[in-house]
Design a protein around this motif. Structure first.
Motif, short mmCIF file in Angstrom:
data_model
loop_
_atom_site.label_atom_id
_atom_site.label_comp_id
_atom_site.label_asym_id
_atom_site.label_seq_id
_atom_site.Cartn_x
_atom_site.Cartn_y
_atom_site.Cartn_z
N LYS A 1 -20.11 3.95 -0.49
CA LYS A 1 -20.26 3.06 -1.72
C LYS A 1 -21.34 3.71 -2.69
CE LYS A 1 -18.42 -0.58 -1.98
NZ LYS A 1 -17.03 -0.80 -2.53
N GLU B 1 -11.99 4.59 -5.84
CA GLU B 1 -12.73 4.06 -4.70
C GLU B 1 -11.93 3.37 -3.62
OE1 GLU B 1 -14.78 1.84 -1.59
OE2 GLU B 1 -14.40 1.07 -3.44
N TYR B 2 -11.52 2.07 -3.88
CA TYR B 2 -10.67 1.15 -3.11
C TYR B 2 -9.51 1.85 -2.74
CZ TYR B 2 -7.98 -2.68 -1.59
OH TYR B 2 -7.16 -3.74 -0.81
N ARG B 3 -8.61 2.53 -3.61
CA ARG B 3 -7.59 3.19 -3.15
C ARG B 3 -7.46 4.11 -2.19
NH1 ARG B 3 -4.37 7.37 -5.76
NH2 ARG B 3 -5.84 7.21 -7.44
N ARG C 1 -9.99 4.44 0.02
CA ARG C 1 -10.53 3.65 1.17
C ARG C 1 -9.29 3.39 2.00
NH1 ARG C 1 -12.34 -1.50 2.36
NH2 ARG C 1 -13.07 -1.81 0.16
N ARG D 1 -9.65 -5.65 2.55
CA ARG D 1 -9.99 -6.54 1.37
C ARG D 1 -10.86 -5.65 0.35
NH1 ARG D 1 -13.46 -9.60 4.65
NH2 ARG D 1 -14.79 -9.28 2.74
N GLN D 2 -10.75 -5.75 -0.87
CA GLN D 2 -11.23 -4.97 -1.95
C GLN D 2 -12.81 -5.02 -1.76
OE1 GLN D 2 -9.62 -4.92 -5.51
NE2 GLN D 2 -10.63 -3.22 -6.46
N ASP D 3 -13.45 -6.44 -1.29
CA ASP D 3 -14.88 -6.76 -1.32
C ASP D 3 -15.49 -6.43 -0.11
OD1 ASP D 3 -13.50 -8.99 -0.17
OD2 ASP D 3 -14.76 -10.30 -1.42
#
Length: 320
Positions: free
Chosen positions: A199, A208-210, A212, A274-276
């Motif tokens: 992070k 970042e999310y994609r 991950r 989950r994104q968060d």
């Protein structure tokens, strides 16, 4: 910002989230694993369950060095002093896990199991990941640390299942059980370290999310692919065993029935998408209370050895 959190941890505060994180502790632990056939039947469910977990162990030493290198490669990008301290402890803990599992692997190799072949295959596979052989340029560059946080999530949720449901290891050979519970507790202590490095490195990145999510999918397929290849190879090495149907049913029950360790971790595994998501969304520090008892029985007074890099470890292995 960083500060001291509850139970000896430290606290990271982001604009929309307050996350507690344990500060890992580097321990020099030693276990007296059985050097005979008891190592292949250490679990009360029998040979097939024992050998499945043993097959997982074959992947640990090389995998742990891969994780260490991936986190080290980004250490200079981390500015938080608390996270820097946690990185040092993470490296130390992973090195100790690798050392103890390498002893288990060597004992299996001495019994004629194809340990070196599986280790070599795992090493070559992770070197391909490290060199960025898969996906787009950005994904390839992120791949080592991305793979690390994905696989660290696996170890964290399996560790939680073993600690939350101690019946999973009831009746197991005492030294193997102690080693696995120690490993599970330390995986819990450092389960967010690599993730927090990720992070920090990718703060503000729209990819970042994609990355991950794709990294977890790739890691899942790869891990189970390797196990599907390596586990039967380990079973075939013992030509005296003829109970594969009954043993396969026992393994299926262990993984998906009762105790069903894979069934139990599925909700926590899916949380990763989950994104968060953050590893300490699942705060399970209460299961670390047994660490003092394990330290009393297995902690060595001598300091842990220096942590080798993957290149140094490969050179040592090649010399032997």
């Amino acid at each position: 910002m960083a500060g001291h959190g509850p139970a000896g941890g430290w606290r990271n505060t982001e604009p929309d989230k307050d996350m507690a994180m344990m500060m890992p502790v580097r321990r020099n632990m030693k276990f007296s694993l059985p050097a005979d056939a008891a190592l292949t039947t250490w679990h009360p469910s029998g040979y097939h369950v024992s050998m499945f977990v043993n097959t997982l162990s074959l992947l640990f030493p090389i995998g742990e060095r891969f994780f260490i290198d991936a986190v080290r490669a980004h250490r200079a990008q981390v500015t938080d002093a608390g996270l820097q301290e946690a990185i040092s402890a993470f490296i130390g803990q992973e090195a100790m896990h690798g050392r103890e599992h390498q002893e288990l692997n060597d004992l299996l190799k001495a019994q004629g199991y194809p340990v070196r072949e599986i280790e070599d295959f795992t090493y070559r596979l992770l070197k391909r990941v490290e060199k960025g052989r898969f996906g787009s340029a950005g994904f390839r560059k992120a791949a080592p640390l991305n793979s690390t946080i994905a696989l660290e999530h696996f170890t964290a949720i399996l560790a939680d299942a073993a600690l939350r449901h101690p019946d999973v290891l009831d009746g197991a050979q005492p030294e193997v059980r102690a080693m696995l519970r120690w490993h599970a507790m330390e995986e819990t202590e450092h389960k967010a370290v690599a993730f927090d490095v990720w992070k920090a490195v990718h703060a503000g990145s729209p990819r970042e999310y994609r990355y991950r999510v794709l990294g977890q999918v790739a890691a899942t397929v790869t891990l189970f692919g390797v196990l599907a290849w390596a586990y039967p190879k380990m079973l075939r090495a013992n030509r005296q065993r003829r109970d594969h149907l009954r043993g396969g049913l026992q393994l299926a029950n262990f993984l998906f029935g009762r105790p069903g360790i894979f069934r139990r971790v599925l909700p926590d595994y899916l949380d990763y998408f989950r994104q968060d998501f953050h590893p300490w969304d699942h705060d399970n520090r209460e299961f670390l209370v047994e660490m003092g008892e394990l330290e009393a029985d297995h902690l060595l007074e001598a300091p842990p050895p220096r942590v080798r890099t993957s290149a140094e470890a490969a050179a040592v292995a090649a010399a032997h």
